[in-house]
Design an enzyme around this catalytic site. Structure first.
Site, PDB file in Angstrom:
ATOM      1  N   TYR A 239       0.713  -1.193   0.010  1.00 28.68           N
ATOM      2  CA  TYR A 239       0.018  -0.103  -0.177  1.00 28.68           C
ATOM      3  C   TYR A 239       0.994   1.207   0.140  1.00 28.68           C
ATOM      4  CZ  TYR A 239      -3.515  -3.521   0.796  1.00 28.68           C
ATOM      5  OH  TYR A 239      -4.436  -4.827   0.613  1.00 28.68           O
ATOM      6  N   HIS A 388       2.024  -8.253 -10.966  1.00 29.17           N
ATOM      7  CA  HIS A 388       2.612  -7.376 -11.855  1.00 29.17           C
ATOM      8  C   HIS A 388       1.124  -6.797 -12.520  1.00 29.17           C
ATOM      9  CE1 HIS A 388       6.279  -9.789 -12.223  1.00 29.17           C
ATOM     10  NE2 HIS A 388       6.658  -8.664 -12.731  1.00 29.17           N
TER      11      HIS A 388
HETATM   12 FE1  HAS Z   1      -1.219  -8.494  -3.203  1.00 30.52          FE
HETATM   13  C1  HAS Z   1       0.728 -11.307  -2.735  1.00 30.52           C
HETATM   14  C2  HAS Z   1      -3.751 -10.101  -1.371  1.00 30.52           C
HETATM   15  C3  HAS Z   1      -3.386  -5.912  -3.344  1.00 30.52           C
HETATM   16  C4  HAS Z   1       1.112  -6.735  -4.400  1.00 30.52           C
HETATM   17  N1  HAS Z   1       0.546  -8.834  -3.435  1.00 30.52           N
HETATM   18  C5  HAS Z   1       1.199  -9.950  -3.211  1.00 30.52           C
HETATM   19  C6  HAS Z   1       2.827 -10.034  -3.437  1.00 30.52           C
HETATM   20  C7  HAS Z   1       2.851  -8.765  -3.985  1.00 30.52           C
HETATM   21  C8  HAS Z   1       1.571  -8.278  -4.081  1.00 30.52           C
HETATM   22  C9  HAS Z   1       4.343  -7.913  -4.440  1.00 30.52           C
HETATM   23  O1  HAS Z   1      -4.275 -12.388   0.410  1.00 30.52           O
HETATM   24  C10 HAS Z   1       3.871 -11.029  -3.442  1.00 30.52           C
HETATM   25  C11 HAS Z   1       4.511 -11.115  -2.122  1.00 30.52           C
HETATM   26  C12 HAS Z   1       5.472 -12.117  -2.449  1.00 30.52           C
HETATM   27  O2  HAS Z   1       6.518 -12.040  -3.034  1.00 30.52           O
HETATM   28  O3  HAS Z   1       5.385 -13.514  -2.040  1.00 30.52           O
HETATM   29  N2  HAS Z   1      -3.266  -8.117  -2.538  1.00 30.52           N
HETATM   30  C13 HAS Z   1      -4.183  -8.950  -1.893  1.00 30.52           C
HETATM   31  C14 HAS Z   1      -5.273  -8.307  -1.930  1.00 30.52           C
HETATM   32  C15 HAS Z   1      -5.383  -6.970  -2.144  1.00 30.52           C
HETATM   33  C16 HAS Z   1      -3.715  -6.749  -2.861  1.00 30.52           C
HETATM   34  C17 HAS Z   1      -6.635  -8.618  -1.031  1.00 30.52           C
HETATM   35  N3  HAS Z   1      -0.819  -6.689  -4.022  1.00 30.52           N
HETATM   36  C18 HAS Z   1      -2.036  -5.737  -3.616  1.00 30.52           C
HETATM   37  C19 HAS Z   1      -1.379  -4.306  -4.376  1.00 30.52           C
HETATM   38  C20 HAS Z   1       0.008  -4.723  -4.544  1.00 30.52           C
HETATM   39  C21 HAS Z   1       0.110  -6.110  -4.257  1.00 30.52           C
HETATM   40  C22 HAS Z   1      -2.082  -3.166  -4.504  1.00 30.52           C
HETATM   41  C23 HAS Z   1       1.068  -3.901  -4.957  1.00 30.52           C
HETATM   42  C24 HAS Z   1       0.814  -2.480  -5.215  1.00 30.52           C
HETATM   43  N4  HAS Z   1      -1.573 -10.390  -2.331  1.00 30.52           N
HETATM   44  C25 HAS Z   1      -2.572 -10.800  -1.290  1.00 30.52           C
HETATM   45  C26 HAS Z   1      -2.152 -12.246  -0.882  1.00 30.52           C
HETATM   46  C27 HAS Z   1      -0.912 -12.482  -1.205  1.00 30.52           C
HETATM   47  C28 HAS Z   1      -0.547 -11.455  -2.091  1.00 30.52           C
HETATM   48  C29 HAS Z   1      -3.037 -12.889  -0.050  1.00 30.52           C
HETATM   49  C30 HAS Z   1      -0.322 -13.750  -1.021  1.00 30.52           C
HETATM   50  C31 HAS Z   1      -0.356 -14.745  -2.090  1.00 30.52           C
HETATM   51  C32 HAS Z   1       0.734 -15.877  -1.421  1.00 30.52           C
HETATM   52  O4  HAS Z   1       0.081 -16.789  -1.183  1.00 30.52           O
HETATM   53  O5  HAS Z   1       1.842 -15.893  -1.832  1.00 30.52           O
HETATM   54  C33 HAS Z   1      -6.088  -5.948  -2.406  1.00 30.52           C
HETATM   55  O6  HAS Z   1      -5.888  -4.687  -1.821  1.00 30.52           O
HETATM   56  C34 HAS Z   1      -6.888  -5.347  -3.842  1.00 30.52           C
HETATM   57  C35 HAS Z   1      -7.880  -4.760  -3.903  1.00 30.52           C
HETATM   58  C36 HAS Z   1      -8.000  -4.059  -5.433  1.00 30.52           C
HETATM   59  C37 HAS Z   1      -9.232  -3.789  -5.687  1.00 30.52           C
HETATM   60  C38 HAS Z   1      -9.384  -3.090  -7.302  1.00 30.52           C
HETATM   61  C39 HAS Z   1     -10.092  -1.958  -7.295  1.00 30.52           C
HETATM   62  C40 HAS Z   1      -9.789  -1.467  -8.603  1.00 30.52           C
HETATM   63  C41 HAS Z   1      -9.522  -0.041  -8.966  1.00 30.52           C
HETATM   64  C42 HAS Z   1      -9.162   0.379 -10.260  1.00 30.52           C
HETATM   65  C43 HAS Z   1     -10.456   1.238 -10.386  1.00 30.52           C
HETATM   66  C44 HAS Z   1     -10.868   1.023 -11.858  1.00 30.52           C
HETATM   67  C45 HAS Z   1     -11.383   1.982 -12.817  1.00 30.52           C
HETATM   68  C46 HAS Z   1     -11.752   1.566 -13.978  1.00 30.52           C
HETATM   69  C47 HAS Z   1     -11.784   3.253 -12.211  1.00 30.52           C
HETATM   70  C48 HAS Z   1     -10.361  -4.017  -5.064  1.00 30.52           C
HETATM   71  C49 HAS Z   1      -9.161   1.013  -7.706  1.00 30.52           C
HETATM   72  C50 HAS Z   1     -11.589   2.589 -14.759  1.00 30.52           C
HETATM   73  C51 HAS Z   1     -11.801   2.204 -16.239  1.00 30.52           C
HETATM   74  C52 HAS Z   1     -13.049   2.118 -16.764  1.00 30.52           C
HETATM   75  C53 HAS Z   1     -13.340   0.744 -17.352  1.00 30.52           C
HETATM   76  C54 HAS Z   1     -14.124   2.833 -16.419  1.00 30.52           C
END
Ligand code: HAS
Length: 560
Positions: A239, A388
């Protein structure tokens, strides 16, 4: 700062504030340092992606001894040096601008110096093969002391930046008693508040355990303890990478898009939620680790679903801003407004594509967070597929987009090669989707991460296509990155000098923030920090209380 100037066509300072020349220079150097690190990371990234396609280019990299050295370079420079340097510079700028105060110049140079020294030390140890321990540096793998010291300096650079911002805010408050904190300063400072608290885990681990251990002052180390301290900081660090992009999505993208910020208090609530919920979630990286009770893992799993929420709110808020912008440009209907956005503005396009990628990245995060689904994807190629689409694109492409106005602002030169900048974003975006498709499907077929796949004596159905897509996507990302650097270098070296004193393009809230009622309490950071500490104690206290002092220790393993 409560007028409706968010949609002004010319970016001029509404309050007459201009950043000092020295400040521009030091912030520019921080941003250059970050991008220099990214350039090294992207070159190594190509080697990593092609590994999955069983093509070996790592052998041609000068001084590269093995695959893990390359992977360590890739992870450390991209995830730590690039993000820290960019964030230190960018959020110093946003805070200074929002408070209309010059920050102490000497202190900003100290931040820069710490980053250079940290980068040089970590770079020396990794480059000479003394620290092939990956960016997670799990013990009992041991690195040379210079690696840990380099990390310490890089983290300290973020603390000094935090100190500068906190002092600036305190000074502003003294001079403006009873006034609401300007939104852009609020969310910038909240980001650092979260990170200072979060980074304590890594600080204790590196300074208290790993550094003395690498110097031979203690003989053994406790792998579970250092892993847990790493993930104490290691989840919230994502974050710390993301929130500078959110700062831009909330207060700058509406301006680029000609829209408006949805809600001042909701934006503050989102950042407070990150302050509260980023840290007590680290065990979701350790679901498969023994030695941590199921109950603790369940608490962290629940809180992980909690920290998902502010990103959902962000998706809604940003979409609102974009829709207003699209409709103002003549868009109508359910989706036509989207096509009407300014798809010729490189700063906007890079960030729109970043958001689209993050939508998929967020969805995969939800799967990671689900305890039983995690068992299927943990330690597989799925995980780099997930990250990624988050840090590798949502964050990186947002930083590209920010650079397209920030570098001209800092250098007072016009952006060179707008067409190439647009092409860069599209090529990078398509590349990341193709690569993630490969990694995600490979991961579901059990393809491991952090493995020299090209020399693996085994394979499985599905890995070949997954590997090819990963290699192809990674190559496209690399080309997108090269185009970005060409634009950047062209602007810095050959951009036409601009006249006047332009301001940075930030949104001014369309309604003044409330001066009374519950919203005012959002500005009382002290209480939110206390609440965050209490949550951390609940989520980590029982583990540390029952675990310390470390019970299972190991001698070091050194590969140099
Ligand atoms: Fe993650 C593993 C869970 C977010 C980075 N994550 C990783 C690792 C990295 C990473 C580097 O629960 C690997 C670490 C390693 O080396 O072992 N992650 C989550 C969850 C979220 C999440 C629940 N991660 C991130 C973000 C990262 C990141 C942000 C970097 C910046 N992650 C995990 C978990 C692991 C994990 C487990 C462990 C896995 C394992 O077993 O090793 C949440 O925060 C995500 C929430 C995101 C959303 C999306 C919202 C969308 C938005 C875009 C808006 C779009 C619009 C469209 C307006 C709910 C805000 C515009 C276009 C139109 C079409 C109109």
């Amino acid at each position: 700062m409560n007028t409706s100037t968010f949609n002004a066509p010319v970016v001029e300072s509404p309050d007459g504030f201009h950043l000092g020349d020295g400040h521009r220079r030091v912030i520019a150097w921080m941003i250059y340092l970050g991008f220099a690190a990214l350039a090294i990371g992207i070159i190594n990234g190509l080697g990593q992606a092609l590994n999955y396609a069983r093509i070996d280019i790592l052998q041609y990299f000068p001084g590269m001894r093995d695959y893990y050295q390359g992977l360590t370079v890739h992870g450390v420079v991209n995830a730590i040096v690039f993000t820290f340097a960019f964030t230190n510079g960018f959020l110093a700028l946003t805070t200074s601008r929002a408070l209309a105060r010059q920050l102490p110049l000497a202190a900003l140079w100290v931040v820069f110096g710490l980053m250079v020294a940290g980068f040089a030390l970590a770079g020396f140890s990794i480059g000479t093969g003394r620290a092939s321990v990956l960016y997670t540096f799990y013990s009992p793998l041991q690195a040379h002391w210079s690696f840990y010291l380099g990390l310490v300096l890089l983290v300290v650079s973020t603390w000094v930046t935090a100190g500068i911002l906190f002092v600036a805010l305190a000074g502003w408050r003294r001079e403006n008693p009873g006034k609401r904190i300007p939104l852009m300063a609020y969310i910038s400072v909240a980001t650092y508040g979260m990170w200072v608290l979060a980074s304590l885990g890594i600080a204790v681990s590196v300074v208290g355990i790993l550094l003395p251990w690498s110097l031979g002052l203690v003989a053994t180390v406790d792998p579970l303890l250092t892993r847990t301290l790493f993930w104490f900081s290691g989840h919230p660090i994502v974050y710390f990478w993301l929130l500078p992009a959110y700062v831009s999505w909330y207060v700058m993208v509406p301006r680029h898009a000609g829209g408006k910020l949805f809600s001042d208090p909701l934006t503050r609530v989102v950042f407070i939620m990150f302050l509260l919920l980023s840290i007590p979630t680290g065990f979701h990286h350790q679901y498969t680790d023994p030695g941590i009770s199921g109950g603790m893992k369940a608490i962290h799993a629940g809180l992980t679903f909690g920290v998902f929420f502010p990103s959902l709110v962000t998706a809604f808020s940003v979409m609102y801003a974009l829709e207003i912008g699209g409709r103002r440009r003549g868009g109508s209907g359910l989706v036509n407004w989207f096509a009407r956005l300014d798809w010729k503005n490189p700063a906007l396009v890079a960030q729109l594509l970043a958001m689209l990628s993050f939508t998929l990245g967020g969805a995969t995060g939800l799967i990671n967070a689900s305890y039983n689904l995690n068992q299927a994807i943990h330690n597989t190629a799925w995980v780099p597929g997930h990250f990624h689409m988050t840090v590798g694109s949502a964050v990186t492409m947002s930083f590209f987009g920010i650079a397209y106005w920030l570098i001209p602002y800092l250098t007072r030169r016009e952006l060179v090669g707008k067409g190439m900048a647009l092409l860069s974003s599209w090529v990078y975006f398509i590349g990341v989707l193709v690569m993630a498709r490969g990694l995600i499907s490979g991961g579901l077929d059990g393809m491991p991460r952090r493995t020299l796949i090209m020399e693996a004596p085994y394979t499985k159905e599905g890995w070949e296509l997954a590997g090819l897509l990963t290699g192809l996507g990674g190559t496209l990302m690399f080309i997108g990155g090269v185009l970005f650097f060409a634009v950047l270098a062209g602007t810095v070296l050959f951009g036409k000098k601009t006249e006047g004193e332009p301001d940075i393009p930030f949104t001014v809230t369309h309604e003044a923030p409330a001066e009374t009622g519950w919203e005012v309490k959002l500005d009382r950071f002290r209480y939110w920090i206390i609440a965050a500490v209490v949550l951390v104690l609940i989520a980590y206290g029982p583990f540390f209380a029952s675990y310390l002092p470390g019970a299972f220790t190991s001698p070091p393993y050194r590969f140099f």
